[in-house]
Design an enzyme around this catalytic site. Structure first.
Site, short mmCIF file in Angstrom:
data_model
loop_
_atom_site.label_atom_id
_atom_site.label_comp_id
_atom_site.label_asym_id
_atom_site.label_seq_id
_atom_site.Cartn_x
_atom_site.Cartn_y
_atom_site.Cartn_z
N GLU A 174 -0.82 2.25 4.50
CA GLU A 174 0.28 2.96 3.83
C GLU A 174 1.45 3.24 4.79
O GLU A 174 2.04 4.32 4.78
CB GLU A 174 -0.22 4.27 3.22
CG GLU A 174 -1.21 4.08 2.08
CD GLU A 174 -1.59 5.37 1.40
OE1 GLU A 174 -1.74 5.37 0.17
OE2 GLU A 174 -1.76 6.39 2.10
N GLU A 202 -6.07 1.40 -3.83
CA GLU A 202 -6.67 2.71 -4.06
C GLU A 202 -6.26 3.18 -5.45
O GLU A 202 -5.08 3.47 -5.68
CB GLU A 202 -6.21 3.74 -3.04
CG GLU A 202 -6.64 3.49 -1.61
CD GLU A 202 -6.15 4.59 -0.66
OE1 GLU A 202 -5.73 5.67 -1.16
OE2 GLU A 202 -6.17 4.37 0.56
#
EC number: 3.2.1.23
Length: 629
Positions: A186, A265
């Site tokens: 991320e 995710e």
């Protein structure tokens, strides 16, 4: 003269040549590949149905059971981070044994018919202390993580090479279960340094990770500016319902029109901060969204399938516009399909039913595994022995003296507490000021409690009623380094600048580092009804005829930590929402079990504990209200 060869014949010739070379060299085509917009497993289109679980958050004795549960829900893959901070607790000293044997975890997954996705970081977030970075990185002044700082990159390179030694035989390029690996984590939520991301990718390749790579970022246009890499598969992270899923993939399509579609995710639950409400999400929402993924041929990873527990000092922290610091709870239950104790939840059954309707031809759901051993209740037991922190200091710490207060990192310490000691000068009076507390300070004058300072509210001043000549003790707890956002480099702990009384700076400090990694030297005594207030270690125990997991009820205690049979369960705090600590059955034994509690408040009336069959979540009504000093 050069004669042209028809393309079909040329392709066949090249294929034959490659097969001949493979035969001569003994190599074979990799098990897993990415071709256009598809994942291929053994040469066939493949849809990844993954769930996340983390080997350090699950006692090793439970790994196989949790993996069987994942298979029974209809998953074909598990995903895990690799925890750099646990594997390299000090520079160059690695630990891949016991509960940190990531290779054994992956081999067990393979034995249970599951493939694996590995996310080695180096940054992993995951509500983990410092986002998975080793705390010792902060001992180097000015070092910047997630950057081109050569000191940081040198440490990353060493870590990746050592991790490859563990995982090399398990890579899909060698026929193993590790399908692919993530580059960083991320990064689009953190920065825009393409050179840094390319360097991490290159370090992974140089270390020998020759499986397909991918990046994973939040599903918004701004995150795509810094996270994804050219030529590397990009997957997205988000929560919500079907509408959110559709919008997220529209963002991805605009940015990256081609390539396989995958949710790196899908947040099927959420985590808790101390002082906030316990989070839950409806099973129906997760089931509807996963149903849509499968209808659309979208691969996914449920975050989390089983959360487990952030034992000991593992929990990290966040911050927000309204709260400068938000420490995470010990429990990482995450409202996942399998709860903290390993029990199947309604969310598990809802997802299993959905996945069962989307299986490939010839594929069937495995039968449900035998139910986990039931949790047990432990009758209330007393902790009748104790020793004050002041009396225990010689057994716990060697003092360090300096002119100015030093941070935990300056003291070569990673986790725990630091006790700062001084004497109030003759001409000092007025408020105590600390610049600044990281993260929670209990203030004592001549051993008597005078109040607290809580970083959650930015508290830096306390009218402690100090008098000249009094012994001033500041017990400062590291509540977990921030694990997400741009403040990672600032997360040094303890007292970071100065201390003053009435505007007069205090010098000549004595520090007592308290990592609390070894409590064996403590000498307890039977404690009467009127134990003096202040931080104190309490000891007691209970007998078991039958071992089983339980939830230790900490209601009635203030704030502190618990060890059972020498194992550090983690932090408790009366503000909630977590009011129990999970105790795994493998950490208990038939016969006597010893419990040690370090209660820093010392003001609670509790002298006993009990074990419950279920967790308790209750948040104190004033948990998020700053105190009036």
């Amino acid at each position: 003269m050069i004669h042209s060869v028809p393309r079909p014949r040329l392709a066949a010739a090249l294929l034959g040549l490659s097969l001949a070379v493979a035969t001569l060299t003994g190599s074979a085509a990799p098990r897993f590949a990415i071709e256009g917009d598809r994942f291929l497993l053994d040469g066939k289109p493949h849809l990844i149905r993954s769930g996340e679980m983390h080997y350090p958050r699950i006692p090793r004795e439970f790994w196989r059971e949790r993996l069987r549960q994942a298979k029974a829900m209809g998953l074909n893959t598990v995903t895990t981070y690799v925890f750099w901070n646990l594997h390299e607790p000090e520079p160059g000293r690695f630990d891949f044994g016991g509960n940190l044997d990531v290779a054994a975890f992956i081999r067990t997954a393979k034995e249970e018919g599951l493939d694996v996705i590995v996310r080695p970081g180096p940054y992993i977030c995951t509500e983990l202390e410092f986002g998975g970075f080793p705390a010792w990185l902060l001992r180097t002044p000015g070092l910047r993580v997630r950057s081109m700082d050569p000191r940081f990159l040198s440490a990353v390179e060493r870590y990746l090479h050592r991790t490859h030694q563990e995982l090399a035989p398990l890579l899909s390029s060698r026929g193993g279960p590790i399908l692919m690996m993530q580059v960083e984590n991320e990064y689009g939520s953190y920065g825009r340094d393409r050179d840094y991301m390319q360097t991490i990718k290159r370090q992974m390749l140089d270390a020998g990770f020759d499986v397909p790579l991918f990046t994973s970022d939040g599903a918004g246009p701004t995150y795509f500016e810094g996270g994804p890499l050219p030529g590397v598969t990009a997957v997205i992270n988000f929560d919500g319902d079907v509408a959110d899923a559709k919008a997220s993939f529209e963002h991805l399509k605009t940015f990256r029109p081609n390539g396989p579609r995958m949710v790196g995710e899908y947040w099927a639950g959420w985590f808790d901060h101390w002082g906030e409400q316990h989070h839950t999400t409806p099973p129906e929402r997760a089931a509807r969204t996963v149903d849509w993924f499968l209808d659309q041929g979208i691969s996914f990873n449920l975050y989390m399938f089983h959360g487990g527990t952030s034992f000991a000092w593992m929990p990290g922290a966040n911050y927000s516009r309204d709260m400068p610091y938000q420490p995470d709870t010990t429990s990482y239950d995450y409202d996942a399909p399998v709860d903290e104790a390993g029990r199947l939840t309604p969310k598990f059954h809802a997802l299993r039913e959905v996945i069962g309707r989307h299986l490939s031809a010839g594929e069937t759901l495995p039968p449900l595994p035998a139910a986990s051993a039931a949790t047990i209740a432990v009758p209330r037991f007393a902790l009748g022995e104790s020793v004050s922190l002041w009396d225990a200091l010689p057994a716990l710490s060697a003092p360090v003296t300096t002119q100015l207060p030093r941070t935990m990192e300056d003291l070569q310490q990673n986790y725990g507490f630091v006790l700062y000691r001084n004497t109030v000068p003759a001409d000092a009076q007025g408020k105590l000021s600390i610049e600044e507390v990281r993260d929670y300070a209990n203030v004592f004058a001549d051993g008597e409690p005078r109040g607290t300072l809580d970083r959650r509210f930015g508290e830096r001043e306390l009218d402690a009623g100090l008098k000249p000549g009094q012994r001033l003790d500041l017990l400062v707890e590291n509540m977990g380094r921030i694990n997400f956002g741009t403040r990672l480099d600032e997360e040094r702990k303890g007292i970071t600048r100065s201390v003053s009384v009435g505007g007069r700076a205090l010098y000549d400090w004595t520090h007592f580092p308290l990592p609390l990694s070894d409590l064996s030297g403590l000498r307890y005594a039977k404690t009467g009804a009127e134990a003096p207030a202040g931080p104190r270690f309490w000891r007691g125990g209970f007998q078991l005829d039958r071992v089983g997991s339980t939830f230790l009820d900490t209601r009635g205690w203030g704030k502190g930590h618990v060890w059972i049979n020498g194992r550090h369960l983690g932090r408790y705090w009366k503000i909630g929402p977590q009011q129990t600590l999970f105790v795994p059955a493998p950490w208990l034994r038939q016969g006597r079990n010893e419990v040690v509690v370090f209660d820093v408040d010392g003001a609670g009336g509790a002298r006993s504990l009990q074990g419950l069959t279920d967790p308790v979540y209750e948040t104190a009504p004033d948990a998020l209200k700053p105190r009036t000093k």
